[in-house]
Structures are given as structure tokens and as C-alpha cells.
Enzyme design. Structure first.
Site, PDB file in Angstrom:
ATOM      1  N   HIS A  57      -4.818 -26.751 -44.274  1.00  0.00           N
ATOM      2  CA  HIS A  57      -6.064 -25.755 -43.157  1.00  0.00           C
ATOM      3  C   HIS A  57      -7.404 -26.623 -43.773  1.00  0.00           C
ATOM      4  CE1 HIS A  57      -7.505 -21.832 -41.818  1.00  0.00           C
ATOM      5  NE2 HIS A  57      -8.542 -22.333 -42.415  1.00  0.00           N
ATOM      6  N   GLU A  58      -7.846 -26.735 -44.314  1.00  0.00           N
ATOM      7  CA  GLU A  58      -8.835 -27.076 -45.253  1.00  0.00           C
ATOM      8  C   GLU A  58      -9.613 -28.693 -44.987  1.00  0.00           C
ATOM      9  OE1 GLU A  58     -11.373 -25.192 -45.976  1.00  0.00           O
ATOM     10  OE2 GLU A  58      -9.602 -22.931 -46.646  1.00  0.00           O
ATOM     11  N   HIS A 118     -10.348 -28.954 -40.904  1.00  0.00           N
ATOM     12  CA  HIS A 118     -12.059 -28.245 -41.115  1.00  0.00           C
ATOM     13  C   HIS A 118     -12.336 -29.815 -42.110  1.00  0.00           C
ATOM     14  CE1 HIS A 118     -11.761 -24.444 -40.692  1.00  0.00           C
ATOM     15  NE2 HIS A 118     -11.124 -23.659 -41.221  1.00  0.00           N
ATOM     16  N   HIS A 141     -12.702 -32.285 -38.259  1.00  0.00           N
ATOM     17  CA  HIS A 141     -13.256 -31.574 -37.747  1.00  0.00           C
ATOM     18  C   HIS A 141     -15.066 -31.744 -37.851  1.00  0.00           C
ATOM     19  CE1 HIS A 141     -14.305 -28.164 -34.703  1.00  0.00           C
ATOM     20  NE2 HIS A 141     -14.590 -28.904 -34.136  1.00  0.00           N
TER      21      HIS A 141
HETATM   22 ZN   LIG Z   1     -10.332 -22.267 -42.109  1.00  0.00          ZN
END
Ligand SMILES: [Zn+2]
Length: 332
Positions: free
Chosen positions: A104-105, A108, A111
Site C-alpha cells: 500500500h505505502e 503511494h 505515485h
Molecule cells: Zn494510503
């Protein structure tokens, strides 16, 4: 395993580099290169708990690079967590939830680090609230795929791959009470919006419905009654509406999620839908990965999220994939 997935699917190569100067011996430093070998970004990881460290897991950006006249300025970021540390000779054995959080991290971070947007305030993760969790939640999908888990989910001593029966139980457990939690998120998201759209203006204006006295005396009761009434359509029986207690819905008061709680579920609709294209074309399909990077990941806030979504999927969002994930396929 994660770096391998990102390399195969999105074409970014991640390499660790010893730079000597970091804020703690646990901290590591990595560089990210695109297919042409150009460095697009770098990041630190800080994964283990320390006394003075904040709880949870998060990603931050230090430098926002991107396309500049005369070349590309690399990005810099950090991903942090508080995961099970290695203990002496014992390797760190992460739970599946921890692995999911790392993906998940890292979503980010990608991105941020793959952004090609020229204007920093429109680059990377500087996007609409209900779009920012898409790249992170999308990455979690790979931790639920057999072929992806096979790359790294092994017994720490024997090296044996994750047994099929355990994998099947994991997938089944993920769906346990899926309907319940989906209805809960739906209720919280909708009641949050209704609080702001319906109740707030009524209370502000004193409105036709309540006298000023009533408002003074019973504002709390009015809010509670509003909650009870509006939660009811989402629960299995009227008693359960009492379980949704607005006064402890802290996301709205101190979490910055006022009128935005829906974005949790909405991001899931989007990422589950987007992942169907990876499922159809292959979860490591390089062309699908390239198309995702070009249409969404590298584009930051340079266009409307709806337009970016459509560019990748060729249509508007469809909630079927999320319903399928939470509730199982419709019986044939
Ligand atoms: Zn998040």
C-alpha cells in the site's frame, strides 16, 4: 518480491544503494530507474518501531521532481512503518496484513516517484481526496494473487511455497462478513454526506423543523436521532442502527474526513475495477502496466480523475468488481 512485481509489470527497476548518511541504522535507501535506465526517483524506508516514532504506516514526499526543461528531475520520498523487526538470528516474519501495508505505502510512493507532471503542486500524490488512495490500494491486489505470492511467500526455513490450502483459506477469510463491512462503510459514507448536506443547513438556519429553543436544548439529541434514522436503511434490524454512534465517528471531527468518508469505499470501487483489466490481461502484463503508468500513475492531478480512469479502462467506473470481491460472484 514486490520490487520484482513492479519491475515486471510497470518496468521500474528498484536498487538499494548504500549512501552512508541516514537518520537511523534501520533506514535503507533505494533508487528507482525507468526502462531506459534513467533515475526517476529515490526513497528511504524506515520499517521498524522505535520509542520516539509515530504509530502506523505512512508515505511522505521530500522532493517533487518531474519533467523539467532540459530533462527529468528525480523525486525523493520515504515510506515508514512499525513492522515486526528481525530478532537476533530470527528473520522478520511479516503477517499478510503487514505485507499488504507495505504494498500500500509503496503504491503511494510510486505515485509520487513516477510522476511526469511539470507543475509540482499538481504532481504525484497532490490529487483529489477520493483519488489519492487508488494507486496504493491497487498495489494491495498483488498480495492476494497466487502467482504474485509465489514470488516471495515462502517458508522462512524450508523455502517451501505457500501451500494451496492455506492460500484458499486466506481468500475465503478475506470475504468473511464482507457484506457486513461493506454496508457499514456505505452507511458511514452516506450518513457523513447527509450530515453535511441535510442536517448542517437545517441546524444553521434554525429551519422550519426546529425552533431556536429546541436547537439550544437538544442539538445533541437531534444529531443522534438523525443518525439513527439515516443509518437504519443499511442495517439488518432497527437495534443495529444504535451501534452506529455518531459521537465516536472521529474521522469526521479530527481525521479530516468530514464529507469525505465515502472516499474509502469509492477508492475501492475504482481499484477493484481497474485490477480487473490486470486480471484479464495478466497481472504481470507489461503492456497493461505501461498503459496504467501512462494513463494514471504518472499523471498526478494533470487531468480530471474521471478522465484518467476512462483513458485506462475505456469506460466509466463499474462497482461489480468490488461487489464480487466482498460478496463473492453472483450464483450462475
Ligand atoms: Zn494510503
Amino acid at each position: 518480491g514486490m520490487f520484482e512485481i513492479v519491475h515486471m509489470t510497470f518496468g521500474f527497476k528498484v536498487a538499494e544503494r548504500d549512501i552512508g548518511e541516514v537518520w537511523h541504522p534501520d533506514v535503507r535507501y533505494y533508487e528507482i530507474f525507468d526502462e531506459l535506465g534513467e533515475k526517476v526517483g529515490a526513497f528511504y524506508t524506515d520499517w521498524y518501531p522505535r520509542k520516539e516514532k509515530r504509530q502506523g504506516a505512512w508515505m511522505n514526499h521530500f522532493i517533487t521532481g518531474g519533467s523539467r526543461s532540459g530533462g527529468f528531475a528525480p523525486h525523493l520520498g520515504v515510506i515508514c512503518g512499525n513492522f515486526t523487526p528481525p530478532d537476533g538470528d530470527h528473520a522478520a516474519l511479516l503477517t499478510h496484513r503487514e505485507v499488504e501495508t507495505i504494498f500500500h505505502e509503496f503504491g503511494h510512493l510510486l505515485h509520487h516517484c513516477t510522476s511526469r507532471v511539470e507543475i509540482p503542486s499538481r504532481a504525484g500524490i497532490n490529487v483529489a481526496w477520493d483519488w489519492v488512495e487508488l494507486p496504493s490500494q491497487l498495489m494491495e491486489n498483488w498480495t492476494w494473487e497466487r502467482e504474485a505470492l509465489y514470488l516471495f511467500a515462502r517458508h522462512h526455513k524450508s523455502g517451501e511455497a505457500l501451500p494451496e490450502s492455506l492460500y484458499e483459506r486466506m481468500v475465503a477469510a478475506r470475504r468473511f462478513m464482507g457484506g457486513w463491512s461493506q454496508m457499514r462503510q456505505l452507511a458511514l459514507g452516506i450518513v457523513d454526506l447527509e450530515l453535511h448536506e441535510e442536517l448542517a443547513p437545517q441546524l444553521r438556519l434554525g429551519s422550519a423543523r426546529y425552533s431556536e429553543e429546541e436547537l439550544d436544548l437538544a442539538q445533541g439529541d437531534i444529531v443522534m436521532e438523525f443518525g439513527r434514522e439515516h443509518f437504519e436503511p443499511f442495517v439488518v434490524g432497527p437495534h443495529f442502527a444504535e451501534l452506529h454512534i455518531l459521537p465516536v465517528f472521529t474521522h469526521l471531527f479530527s481525521g479530516g474526513y468530514a464529507a469525505a468518508y465515502y472516499s474509502y469505499l469509492w477508492s475501492e470501487v475504482l481499484e477493484a475495477d481497474i485490477f480487473t483489466r490486470f486480471r484479464q490481461e495478466g497481472i504481470f502484463n507489461r503492456d497493461t502496466g505501461r498503459s496504467y503508468v501512462d494513463s494514471i500513475l504518472s499523471r498526478g492531478d494533470s487531468d480530471e480523475p474521471g478522465a484518467l480512469f476512462k483513458e485506462f479502462m475505456g469506460r466509466d467506473p463499474d462497482p461489480t468488481a468490488l461487489l464480487d470481491r466482498n460478496l463473492g460472484s453472483e450464483p450462475a
